[in-house]
Design an enzyme around this catalytic site. Sequence first.
Site, PDB file in Angstrom:
ATOM      1  N   LYS A 114       0.824  -1.218   0.000  1.00 23.46           N
ATOM      2  CA  LYS A 114       0.000   0.000   0.000  1.00 23.46           C
ATOM      3  C   LYS A 114       0.851   1.259   0.000  1.00 23.46           C
ATOM      4  O   LYS A 114       0.499   2.265  -0.591  1.00 23.46           O
ATOM      5  CB  LYS A 114      -0.954   0.001   1.194  1.00 23.46           C
ATOM      6  CG  LYS A 114      -1.962  -1.112   1.095  1.00 23.46           C
ATOM      7  CD  LYS A 114      -3.353  -0.719   1.508  1.00 23.46           C
ATOM      8  CE  LYS A 114      -4.272  -1.796   0.976  1.00 23.46           C
ATOM      9  NZ  LYS A 114      -5.616  -1.731   1.176  1.00 23.46           N
ATOM     10  N   LYS A 196      -4.816  -9.567  -6.786  1.00 25.10           N
ATOM     11  CA  LYS A 196      -6.091  -9.853  -6.111  1.00 25.10           C
ATOM     12  C   LYS A 196      -7.171  -8.842  -6.512  1.00 25.10           C
ATOM     13  O   LYS A 196      -6.871  -7.670  -6.748  1.00 25.10           O
ATOM     14  CB  LYS A 196      -5.858  -9.919  -4.599  1.00 25.10           C
ATOM     15  CG  LYS A 196      -6.334  -8.758  -3.804  1.00 25.10           C
ATOM     16  CD  LYS A 196      -6.315  -8.957  -2.299  1.00 25.10           C
ATOM     17  CE  LYS A 196      -6.743  -7.622  -1.725  1.00 25.10           C
ATOM     18  NZ  LYS A 196      -7.058  -7.528  -0.361  1.00 25.10           N
ATOM     19  N   LYS A 199     -11.230  -3.664  -3.936  1.00 19.81           N
ATOM     20  CA  LYS A 199     -12.212  -2.612  -4.091  1.00 19.81           C
ATOM     21  C   LYS A 199     -11.604  -1.221  -4.107  1.00 19.81           C
ATOM     22  O   LYS A 199     -12.207  -0.284  -4.543  1.00 19.81           O
ATOM     23  CB  LYS A 199     -13.287  -2.703  -3.011  1.00 19.81           C
ATOM     24  CG  LYS A 199     -12.781  -2.596  -1.586  1.00 19.81           C
ATOM     25  CD  LYS A 199     -13.981  -2.660  -0.657  1.00 19.81           C
ATOM     26  CE  LYS A 199     -13.707  -3.420   0.605  1.00 19.81           C
ATOM     27  NZ  LYS A 199     -12.676  -2.837   1.459  1.00 19.81           N
TER      28      LYS A 199
HETATM   29  P1  ATP Z   1      -8.738  -2.827   0.086  1.00 17.14           P
HETATM   30  O1  ATP Z   1      -8.858  -3.104  -1.373  1.00 17.14           O
HETATM   31  O2  ATP Z   1      -9.233  -1.492   0.507  1.00 17.14           O
HETATM   32  O3  ATP Z   1      -7.425  -3.187   0.675  1.00 17.14           O
HETATM   33  P2  ATP Z   1      -9.907  -5.301   0.712  1.00 17.14           P
HETATM   34  O4  ATP Z   1     -11.204  -5.587   0.030  1.00 17.14           O
HETATM   35  O5  ATP Z   1      -8.708  -5.992   0.288  1.00 17.14           O
HETATM   36  O6  ATP Z   1      -9.776  -3.754   0.748  1.00 17.14           O
HETATM   37  P3  ATP Z   1     -11.103  -5.586   3.302  1.00 17.14           P
HETATM   38  O7  ATP Z   1     -12.264  -4.830   2.933  1.00 17.14           O
HETATM   39  O8  ATP Z   1     -10.656  -5.223   4.633  1.00 17.14           O
HETATM   40  O9  ATP Z   1      -9.925  -5.516   2.274  1.00 17.14           O
HETATM   41  O10 ATP Z   1     -11.364  -7.139   3.222  1.00 17.14           O
HETATM   42  C1  ATP Z   1     -12.364  -7.739   3.912  1.00 17.14           C
HETATM   43  C2  ATP Z   1     -12.229  -9.222   3.825  1.00 17.14           C
HETATM   44  O11 ATP Z   1     -12.319  -9.650   2.465  1.00 17.14           O
HETATM   45  C3  ATP Z   1     -10.896  -9.757   4.344  1.00 17.14           C
HETATM   46  O12 ATP Z   1     -11.135 -10.930   5.101  1.00 17.14           O
HETATM   47  C4  ATP Z   1     -10.133 -10.072   3.103  1.00 17.14           C
HETATM   48  O13 ATP Z   1      -9.209 -11.104   3.315  1.00 17.14           O
HETATM   49  C5  ATP Z   1     -11.229 -10.494   2.157  1.00 17.14           C
HETATM   50  N1  ATP Z   1     -10.839 -10.252   0.763  1.00 17.14           N
HETATM   51  C6  ATP Z   1     -10.564  -9.068   0.198  1.00 17.14           C
HETATM   52  N2  ATP Z   1     -10.255  -9.203  -1.112  1.00 17.14           N
HETATM   53  C7  ATP Z   1     -10.340 -10.537  -1.370  1.00 17.14           C
HETATM   54  C8  ATP Z   1     -10.143 -11.334  -2.549  1.00 17.14           C
HETATM   55  N3  ATP Z   1      -9.794 -10.780  -3.707  1.00 17.14           N
HETATM   56  N4  ATP Z   1     -10.310 -12.667  -2.457  1.00 17.14           N
HETATM   57  C9  ATP Z   1     -10.690 -13.240  -1.284  1.00 17.14           C
HETATM   58  N5  ATP Z   1     -10.894 -12.549  -0.141  1.00 17.14           N
HETATM   59  C10 ATP Z   1     -10.734 -11.215  -0.175  1.00 17.14           C
END
Ligand code: ATP
Length: 333
Positions: A114, A196, A199
């Site tokens: 990040k 990955k 969002k």
């Molecule tokens: P950002 O993109 O802002 O870092 P994020 O979506 O990666 O956000 P969180 O919103 O905190 O992170 O994630 C919430 C949950 O979703 C966590 O348990 C994370 O491991 C899961 N998660 C996020 N992205 C994925 C993905 N691409 N595949 C599987 N699990 C995911």
Amino acid sequence: MKRLVSGIKPTGDLTLGNYIGAIKQFVNMQNELIDTEFFIFIADLHAITTPQERLVLRKNIKSIAALYIACGLDPEKVNIFIQSEISEHAELNYIMESTLYIGEMERMIQYKEKKESQTEGIRTSLLTYPALMAADILLYDANFVPIGEDQKQHLELTRTAANRFNFLYGDTFTIPEGIIPKTGARIMGLQNPEQKMSKSADKSAKDYILLIDDLKVVANKIKSAVTDSDNLVKFDKENKPGISNLLTIFSALTNISIKDLEEKYKDSNYGTFKSDLANVVVDELSPIQNKYNEIINSKELDDILDKGRDRAKLIARRKLDKVYHKVGLGRKK
Ligand code: ATP
Ligand code: LTN
């Protein structure tokens, strides 16, 4: 009674990755794990480790709350609440910062990644993020923490913090266990299957599927997902990351094993496979969107968040008082 804790940051609209990696697990577990109290929150304090626009943040917080319910979390079984409404998270965060070392924070992969993508100054809280996450979990003495693959390292650090604190001050915290799904712990981008699905990363909208995307758009995004040119539906993460990701999504949403899917589609081309997958995803999202629209502006949603907050507060305050006492802060009571 055991406890389960998890949260999602309101940094944008939720993706299919969040759903498969996190929310779907919460929903399955609420029905399977008896004798366990659930605490599922919206991690708004975590969101401001990177810049957010105030009104957008407000909207995202409510949106996640509504999606939790639309996806099937049952407020009768689960305490759903907003992190910042329980000030004990921020208080225990400070104690965790005074338990963990800077070197441990600097080793976190999410921080390193990040940090690279930040154009403005890097906020101190981006570095100390795992201390707040440890606080979220330890405040409730969680036994279980369902998370996607990317959070494994943070959870490990939470366990380190709990062990270290217990060693320094006497037995205080439960050591939590991470629960990572067997299929779907890391859903990749549709255009960029080596990264990955996320969002908040600044990527083309075709790379991710939002839970509240228009359903026609959802189907098109699946159909235009990047694949290779050999037209063979086979799981091979190294050489065929695109189709492997689509197989993972298919399997996670239908519970059909990847092996069985390979067998089923062995004589089909990518077009047929993608078209079937598009139907699977649309069928999954359609009832979620209906429920979401029904609840997003309702009083019921606020009532659920109030109830979750009151229950969480009770446990959090009791725990924090105990922690302050153990550390020797304030006066003897
Ligand atoms: P950002 O993109 O802002 O870092 P994020 O979506 O990666 O956000 P969180 O919103 O905190 O992170 O994630 C919430 C949950 O979703 C966590 O348990 C994370 O491991 C899961 N998660 C996020 N992205 C994925 C993905 N691409 N595949 C599987 N699990 C995911
Ligand atoms: N760090 C997580 C979100 C998160 C979390 C938590 C998950 C914050 N606090 C406590 C589980 C338990 C993320 O970025 N996905």
